[in-house]
Write an enzyme that holds these catalytic residues in place. Structure first.
Site, PDB file in Angstrom:
ATOM      1  N   TYR A  64       0.909  -1.115  -0.012  1.00 28.78           N
ATOM      2  CA  TYR A  64       0.093   0.019   0.051  1.00 28.78           C
ATOM      3  C   TYR A  64       0.932   1.356  -0.096  1.00 28.78           C
ATOM      4  O   TYR A  64       1.819   1.241   0.844  1.00 28.78           O
ATOM      5  CB  TYR A  64      -0.936  -0.040   1.235  1.00 28.78           C
ATOM      6  CG  TYR A  64      -2.207  -0.262   0.940  1.00 28.78           C
ATOM      7  CD1 TYR A  64      -2.958   0.558  -0.134  1.00 28.78           C
ATOM      8  CD2 TYR A  64      -3.163  -1.278   1.581  1.00 28.78           C
ATOM      9  CE1 TYR A  64      -4.480   0.424  -0.373  1.00 28.78           C
ATOM     10  CE2 TYR A  64      -4.415  -1.467   1.190  1.00 28.78           C
ATOM     11  CZ  TYR A  64      -5.091  -0.803   0.076  1.00 28.78           C
ATOM     12  OH  TYR A  64      -6.471  -0.872  -0.138  1.00 28.78           O
ATOM     13  N   GLU A  66      -0.388   4.766  -0.550  1.00 26.95           N
ATOM     14  CA  GLU A  66      -1.167   6.094  -0.786  1.00 26.95           C
ATOM     15  C   GLU A  66      -0.380   7.249  -0.305  1.00 26.95           C
ATOM     16  O   GLU A  66       0.404   7.160   0.502  1.00 26.95           O
ATOM     17  CB  GLU A  66      -2.436   6.143   0.195  1.00 26.95           C
ATOM     18  CG  GLU A  66      -3.673   5.405  -0.689  1.00 26.95           C
ATOM     19  CD  GLU A  66      -4.782   4.753   0.079  1.00 26.95           C
ATOM     20  OE1 GLU A  66      -4.267   4.376   1.205  1.00 26.95           O
ATOM     21  OE2 GLU A  66      -5.645   4.456  -0.275  1.00 26.95           O
ATOM     22  N   ASP A 241      -6.215  15.035 -23.896  1.00 30.72           N
ATOM     23  CA  ASP A 241      -6.264  13.578 -23.688  1.00 30.72           C
ATOM     24  C   ASP A 241      -5.617  13.061 -24.977  1.00 30.72           C
ATOM     25  O   ASP A 241      -6.238  12.969 -25.829  1.00 30.72           O
ATOM     26  CB  ASP A 241      -7.701  13.193 -23.335  1.00 30.72           C
ATOM     27  CG  ASP A 241      -7.929  11.690 -23.149  1.00 30.72           C
ATOM     28  OD1 ASP A 241      -6.849  10.964 -23.258  1.00 30.72           O
ATOM     29  OD2 ASP A 241      -8.750  11.104 -22.877  1.00 30.72           O
ATOM     30  N   THR A 270      -3.389   7.288 -21.406  1.00 27.47           N
ATOM     31  CA  THR A 270      -3.607   6.064 -20.793  1.00 27.47           C
ATOM     32  C   THR A 270      -1.870   5.586 -21.265  1.00 27.47           C
ATOM     33  O   THR A 270      -1.131   6.183 -22.050  1.00 27.47           O
ATOM     34  CB  THR A 270      -4.302   5.030 -21.545  1.00 27.47           C
ATOM     35  OG1 THR A 270      -3.977   5.257 -23.182  1.00 27.47           O
ATOM     36  CG2 THR A 270      -5.793   5.180 -21.231  1.00 27.47           C
ATOM     37  N   LYS A 273      -1.688   2.120 -24.907  1.00 30.56           N
ATOM     38  CA  LYS A 273      -2.124   1.993 -26.246  1.00 30.56           C
ATOM     39  C   LYS A 273      -0.876   2.284 -27.290  1.00 30.56           C
ATOM     40  O   LYS A 273       0.040   1.751 -27.250  1.00 30.56           O
ATOM     41  CB  LYS A 273      -3.054   3.324 -26.433  1.00 30.56           C
ATOM     42  CG  LYS A 273      -4.330   3.115 -25.852  1.00 30.56           C
ATOM     43  CD  LYS A 273      -5.577   4.090 -26.241  1.00 30.56           C
ATOM     44  CE  LYS A 273      -6.747   3.739 -25.563  1.00 30.56           C
ATOM     45  NZ  LYS A 273      -7.027   4.439 -24.136  1.00 30.56           N
ATOM     46  N   ARG A 279      -1.373  -1.483 -18.727  1.00 32.52           N
ATOM     47  CA  ARG A 279      -2.861  -0.775 -18.815  1.00 32.52           C
ATOM     48  C   ARG A 279      -2.623   0.213 -17.485  1.00 32.52           C
ATOM     49  O   ARG A 279      -2.475  -0.183 -16.344  1.00 32.52           O
ATOM     50  CB  ARG A 279      -3.643  -1.922 -18.313  1.00 32.52           C
ATOM     51  CG  ARG A 279      -4.992  -1.658 -18.846  1.00 32.52           C
ATOM     52  CD  ARG A 279      -5.717  -2.875 -18.831  1.00 32.52           C
ATOM     53  NE  ARG A 279      -5.388  -3.340 -20.279  1.00 32.52           N
ATOM     54  CZ  ARG A 279      -6.052  -2.876 -21.415  1.00 32.52           C
ATOM     55  NH1 ARG A 279      -6.947  -2.121 -21.288  1.00 32.52           N
ATOM     56  NH2 ARG A 279      -5.820  -3.322 -22.561  1.00 32.52           N
TER      57      ARG A 279
HETATM   58  N1  DSN Z   1     -11.578   1.909 -24.735  1.00 28.69           N
HETATM   59  C1  DSN Z   1     -10.605   2.795 -25.476  1.00 28.69           C
HETATM   60  C2  DSN Z   1     -10.555   2.764 -26.994  1.00 28.69           C
HETATM   61  O1  DSN Z   1     -10.879   1.559 -27.454  1.00 28.69           O
HETATM   62  O2  DSN Z   1     -10.489   3.829 -27.624  1.00 28.69           O
HETATM   63  C3  DSN Z   1     -10.799   4.276 -25.166  1.00 28.69           C
HETATM   64  O3  DSN Z   1     -11.345   4.427 -23.646  1.00 28.69           O
END
Ligand code: DSN
Length: 478
Positions: A64, A66, A241, A270, A273, A279
């Site tokens: 933990y 925090e 974003d 994120t 991607k 993730r």
């Molecule tokens: N789920 C993601 C996507 O496929 O673009 C975005 O949140």
């Protein structure tokens, strides 16, 4: 294939897991097999490196932590401090950001952290101002109901969902739609492109507190310098974003006006991607918002995931290597080759092409809905997802589009020739699929007719195409 260190690492891990719950070890093995044999064109997915994957499977998960580096609510966080500090350092260096917050568990979490940081910075809510003046743990003492009342209806202007915006940019199915009074800017109906004059007009009329740029299904670049000018002209905080295209920013394919970091007040992303990490999520900002952003946990986040922050550090270190820039450029080259291959065969593409990692096919050109096309492609070994197109006549469930992206196949090593072959497979399936009918003979938006023999043939061709590009070539689980 000789057993090497990666094979040993993953095989041993599976042996240990299988000793407790063999069905989980089997599911993990099956996932690798599935990933190896499918032509993965989901624009938001990728294949993380073995080092990134292995950084997540260990005892850092047990801790933990925090709080923030050097200021935790739990004792014994010295190793988590090392991990979090390294991940943040790599993120700052990679993106040229003054501050990086690497705790968010996902993109939604990163956006929530950013929204609360902006509200805390901009809104004169006494309950929040009192908390701001104190130590981070005083946030637990905030009168949340008073705060909600004091915040009132703040405004957010973001890209509409059907133009490619994201649910977390103020839309009702997400909490952001409850936090903000939202209005959208769309794209030009003739070109499919963002019309900056229209965005400026909407901003002048609506006077948002937050202007959001960023997308999950817009196949073009956005000029962040112009968007910042629009935000400044109405006194809005400018948030980007970059979840989908963070890898293209990291790899310096998006530079100058197209790199959000120098232009936005705050940037979220994120990490899994095009950036090809684990993730998770991340927030970048300047010094003005850094303190507010660092309150993400416990403001809106549960305890940080130290094992995932370790994997973020590994992936970010990988993205700082020169070969990542080459990878990022190949993502775009491949997307453009895929778009050209589809156009040449007669497909209809939103905006007529791409300059990023994704292509949006308007499948009404094939007489199909997105749902029919998605399933027909899946039957043929091609994994995509359906997606709305601007002013979509079929709504957000059935849709009229198929979104495809190249980050994953590019990681695997496929190049321009294979993109053309992929375009041929997609076009073959879509042009030979027809819309089906429901039990009463009326047109269905879900049912479709595709000769199973053709689906099998394309599936075999997809497997042959992938055969020359083994996924995780150093991992042999036999
Ligand atoms: N789920 C993601 C996507 O496929 O673009 C975005 O949140």
């Amino acid at each position: 294939m000789p057993r090497n260190v990666e094979s040993t690492a993953f095989s041993s891990a599976l042996e240990v897991i299988g000793g407790v719950e063999p069905r989980i070890a089997d599911a993990i093995r099956a996932e690798l097999a599935d990933q190896r044999q499918s032509l993965k064109l989901i624009a938001s997915e990728n294949y993380a490196s073995p080092a990134t994957l292995l950084a997540m499977g260990n005892w850092l998960s047990d801790k933990y932590a925090e709080g923030t580096v050097g200021r935790r609510f739990y004792a014994g966080c010295q190793n988590v401090d090392t991990v979090e500090a390294l991940a943040a350092e790599h993120a700052r260096e990679l993106f040229g950001a003054a501050h990086a917050y690497v705790q968010p568990h996902s993109g939604i979490d990163a956006n929530l952290v950013a929204f609360w940081a902006i509200l805390a910075d901009r809104v004169e809510a006494p309950a929040l101002q009192r908390a701001k003046a104190r130590h981070v743990n005083d946030l637990t003492e905030v009168d949340w109901f008073a705060l909600r009342r004091e915040l009132g209806d703040q405004r957010m202007l973001g890209m509409s969902l059907d133009a490619g915006g994201h649910l977390t940019h103020g839309f009702r199915p997400n909490i952001s739609g409850k936090m903000f009074d939202q209005r959208s800017y769309g794209t030009d109906p003739a070109t499919g492109l963002v019309d900056y004059d229209k965005v400026a007009e909407a901003a002048r009329e609506f006077r948002p507190l937050v202007l959001v740029a960023g997308y999950s299904a817009y196949p073009r670049k956005v000029n962040f310098r112009i968007m910042r000018e629009i935000a400044d002209s109405v006194g809005a905080t400018f948030m980007v974003d970059m979840a989908h295209f963070a890898g293209l920013v990291a790899g310096k394919v998006f530079t100058g006006d197209f790199d959000p970091v120098p232009h936005a007040h705050i940037v979220t992303t994120t990490t899994h991607k095009s950036l090809r990490g684990p993730r998770g999520g991340m927030v970048l900002c300047g010094p003005e918002l850094a303190d507010q952003v660092d309150r993400g946990c416990p403001m809106v986040l549960g305890g940080p995931l130290p094992h995932v922050m370790a994997a973020k550090a590994v992936a970010l270190a990988e993205a700082r290597r020169p070969d990542f820039a080459d990878y990022a450029q190949r993502i775009v080259d491949n997307a453009q080759a895929l778009a050209e291959g589809l156009l040449r065969r007669g497909a209809k593409l939103v905006t007529g092409g791409t300059d990023n990692h994704l292509v949006l096919i308007d499948v009404t050109g094939y007489g199909l809905t997105g749902r029919q096309a998605e399933q027909a492609l899946l039957d043929s070994g091609i994994v995509t997802n359906r997606n709305a197109v601007p002013q979509d006549p079929n709504g957000a469930w059935y849709t009229s589009g198929i979104r495809i992206g190249t980050p994953a196949l590019t990681t695997r090593g496929l190049g321009l020739a294979e993109m053309d072959a992929t375009a041929e497979l997609i076009h073959t399936v879509l042009s030979q699929t027809t819309a089906g009918t429901g039990p009463d003979g009326t047109a269905s938006k879900a049912k479709y007719v595709l000769d199973p023999a053709l689906a099998d043939k394309v599936s075999r061709q997809a497997t042959e195409l992938l055969a020359g590009f083994p996924l995780y070539p150093n991992v042999d689980l036999t």
